[in-house]
Scaffold this motif. Sequence first.
Motif, PDB file in Angstrom:
ATOM      1  N   UNK A   1       2.688  10.802   6.001  1.00  0.00           N
ATOM      2  CA  UNK A   1       1.638  10.897   7.016  1.00  0.00           C
ATOM      3  C   UNK A   1       0.459  11.749   6.557  1.00  0.00           C
ATOM      4  N   UNK A   2       0.666  12.569   5.532  1.00  0.00           N
ATOM      5  CA  UNK A   2      -0.378  13.494   5.082  1.00  0.00           C
ATOM      6  C   UNK A   2      -1.453  12.760   4.276  1.00  0.00           C
ATOM      7  N   UNK A   3      -2.618  13.379   4.212  1.00  0.00           N
ATOM      8  CA  UNK A   3      -3.677  12.830   3.384  1.00  0.00           C
ATOM      9  C   UNK A   3      -3.506  13.272   1.941  1.00  0.00           C
ATOM     10  N   UNK A   4      -4.411  12.855   1.058  1.00  0.00           N
ATOM     11  CA  UNK A   4      -4.345  13.250  -0.355  1.00  0.00           C
ATOM     12  C   UNK A   4      -4.526  14.754  -0.532  1.00  0.00           C
ATOM     13  N   UNK A   5      -3.946  15.272  -1.583  1.00  0.00           N
ATOM     14  CA  UNK A   5      -4.112  16.676  -1.995  1.00  0.00           C
ATOM     15  C   UNK A   5      -3.686  17.659  -0.908  1.00  0.00           C
TER      16      UNK A   5
ATOM     17  N   UNK B   1      -4.517  10.837  -5.661  1.00  0.00           N
ATOM     18  CA  UNK B   1      -4.379   9.383  -5.569  1.00  0.00           C
ATOM     19  C   UNK B   1      -3.405   8.954  -4.470  1.00  0.00           C
ATOM     20  N   UNK B   2      -2.885   9.914  -3.691  1.00  0.00           N
ATOM     21  CA  UNK B   2      -1.976   9.597  -2.598  1.00  0.00           C
ATOM     22  C   UNK B   2      -0.514   9.574  -2.985  1.00  0.00           C
ATOM     23  N   UNK B   3      -0.204   9.702  -4.265  1.00  0.00           N
ATOM     24  CA  UNK B   3       1.203   9.718  -4.685  1.00  0.00           C
ATOM     25  C   UNK B   3       1.889  10.979  -4.170  1.00  0.00           C
ATOM     26  N   UNK B   4       3.204  10.920  -4.074  1.00  0.00           N
ATOM     27  CA  UNK B   4       3.988  11.968  -3.413  1.00  0.00           C
ATOM     28  C   UNK B   4       4.974  12.583  -4.393  1.00  0.00           C
ATOM     29  N   UNK B   5       5.084  13.902  -4.333  1.00  0.00           N
ATOM     30  CA  UNK B   5       6.116  14.638  -5.059  1.00  0.00           C
ATOM     31  C   UNK B   5       6.976  15.392  -4.057  1.00  0.00           C
TER      32      UNK B   5
ATOM     33  N   UNK C   1       0.811  -1.216   0.000  1.00  0.00           N
ATOM     34  CA  UNK C   1       0.000   0.000   0.000  1.00  0.00           C
ATOM     35  C   UNK C   1       0.849   1.273   0.000  1.00  0.00           C
ATOM     36  N   UNK C   2       2.154   1.127  -0.140  1.00  0.00           N
ATOM     37  CA  UNK C   2       3.023   2.304  -0.117  1.00  0.00           C
ATOM     38  C   UNK C   2       2.752   3.177  -1.343  1.00  0.00           C
ATOM     39  N   UNK C   3       2.752   4.491  -1.157  1.00  0.00           N
ATOM     40  CA  UNK C   3       2.496   5.391  -2.291  1.00  0.00           C
ATOM     41  C   UNK C   3       3.708   5.458  -3.219  1.00  0.00           C
ATOM     42  N   UNK C   4       3.473   5.868  -4.447  1.00  0.00           N
ATOM     43  CA  UNK C   4       4.591   6.130  -5.343  1.00  0.00           C
ATOM     44  C   UNK C   4       5.201   7.475  -4.950  1.00  0.00           C
ATOM     45  N   UNK C   5       6.514   7.548  -5.035  1.00  0.00           N
ATOM     46  CA  UNK C   5       7.230   8.760  -4.640  1.00  0.00           C
ATOM     47  C   UNK C   5       8.084   9.228  -5.810  1.00  0.00           C
ATOM     48  N   UNK C   6       7.986  10.506  -6.120  1.00  0.00           N
ATOM     49  CA  UNK C   6       8.750  11.086  -7.221  1.00  0.00           C
ATOM     50  C   UNK C   6       9.508  12.302  -6.722  1.00  0.00           C
ATOM     51  N   UNK C   7      10.788  12.333  -7.017  1.00  0.00           N
ATOM     52  CA  UNK C   7      11.618  13.487  -6.701  1.00  0.00           C
ATOM     53  C   UNK C   7      11.562  14.444  -7.885  1.00  0.00           C
ATOM     54  N   UNK C   8      11.411  15.737  -7.606  1.00  0.00           N
ATOM     55  CA  UNK C   8      11.265  16.725  -8.669  1.00  0.00           C
ATOM     56  C   UNK C   8      12.216  17.891  -8.459  1.00  0.00           C
ATOM     57  N   UNK C   9      12.574  18.540  -9.552  1.00  0.00           N
ATOM     58  CA  UNK C   9      13.431  19.716  -9.425  1.00  0.00           C
ATOM     59  C   UNK C   9      12.732  20.801  -8.633  1.00  0.00           C
ATOM     60  N   UNK C  10      11.541  21.191  -9.049  1.00  0.00           N
ATOM     61  CA  UNK C  10      10.795  22.246  -8.363  1.00  0.00           C
ATOM     62  C   UNK C  10       9.303  21.969  -8.482  1.00  0.00           C
ATOM     63  N   UNK C  11       8.568  22.314  -7.422  1.00  0.00           N
ATOM     64  CA  UNK C  11       7.115  22.136  -7.384  1.00  0.00           C
ATOM     65  C   UNK C  11       6.436  23.503  -7.399  1.00  0.00           C
TER      66      UNK C  11
END
Length: 341
Positions: A160-164, A131-135, A110-120
């Motif tokens: 630990x955070x919820x979606x969105x 969908x719970x995925x993480x940036x 159930x682990x979310x997908x995690x993506x590292x990004x240059x800038x958000x």
Amino acid sequence: MPPYGTGLRGRYEASGGHREVGYRCRVSKKSSTRSARATAPEGEAAVNPRSPCPCGSGRRYKACHGSADAAELIVVRPYEGLAGETELIALREFVPSATVPLELKDAGEDSPTVTLATVLPGAAAALTRADGSILLGLQVQTHSGDLARDLGAALEWALQAGPSQVLPVTGRATAGPRFGDLVVDAPFDVTVYEDFSWWLEEEPEQGGEVALSLERANAAIMPTARVAEQPGAYWVDAGEKAHLRWVRPEDETPLMAALARLSAAGELDLGEGSRYVGSFRAHGRLVPVWDLDRDAHASEWDTPALAFAGRLEKALAVEAPLTDDERRARDGILTRQFTLR
């Protein structure tokens, strides 16, 4: 701005962020000690001030995380030991739009997908999608002296955070897991983008605030591409000129000696249409920079870059002392350096 600078200011402004400017006040030794004891992380209050710091820095506790300004202590190589160290530096300092998929340690089904990004958006530290995925963002509004611990704190928040949800900035943490403690250490699979459309989960409303913000952010991007799939090597079109910026994994002393040998032999450039212009230090690594013919496509530098990598490897293997010509070449190279925090 020098041609081999970060170019981050425009992207911060375009994304709604800002550059942090700090100052440090003088405090007495007594007040410094009281402050350190008052803010010591749980489990460290009883540490002898003269004992090695539990963080593993090698410093005494009173000069490290037991100091009044522990959050400001600069870790020179925050990504030391990680397979993606050179890419982390490049993505944080001069690549405008790129992502890297990450794998969590101890990940479950159930682990979310995690993506590292240059800038958000807004230069946020992290965000979660519907969908719970993480940036996770590398180019952020504020940071402490340990960028790897900041990333760890942002990832812990996102898990630990919820979606969105959005984390605008991380706290000034002096304890807790660092980036490498939470993700699987592996070479980075970097994807470079021409714009920031990957920010969005759905098409924005035409003419709306989101669409306008995206348009401003896209306008600040300098065309960028990886060179020869070499870690930390990026071509960028800066407008008047194009450049190759290459974060090197070697320690500075042997690398400088190797560059000096190549310079003395007339082999420091990348061939016709190129010129070595200097280097800068970023997070404990050296980043050589070349001016390139702007009319040449980025892919045209793949072969010259690979050829240079071969020459550099041979120069690094030489153990003999530098000759007089090589020492003069090294001195000339040293005059064209500066350091980024």
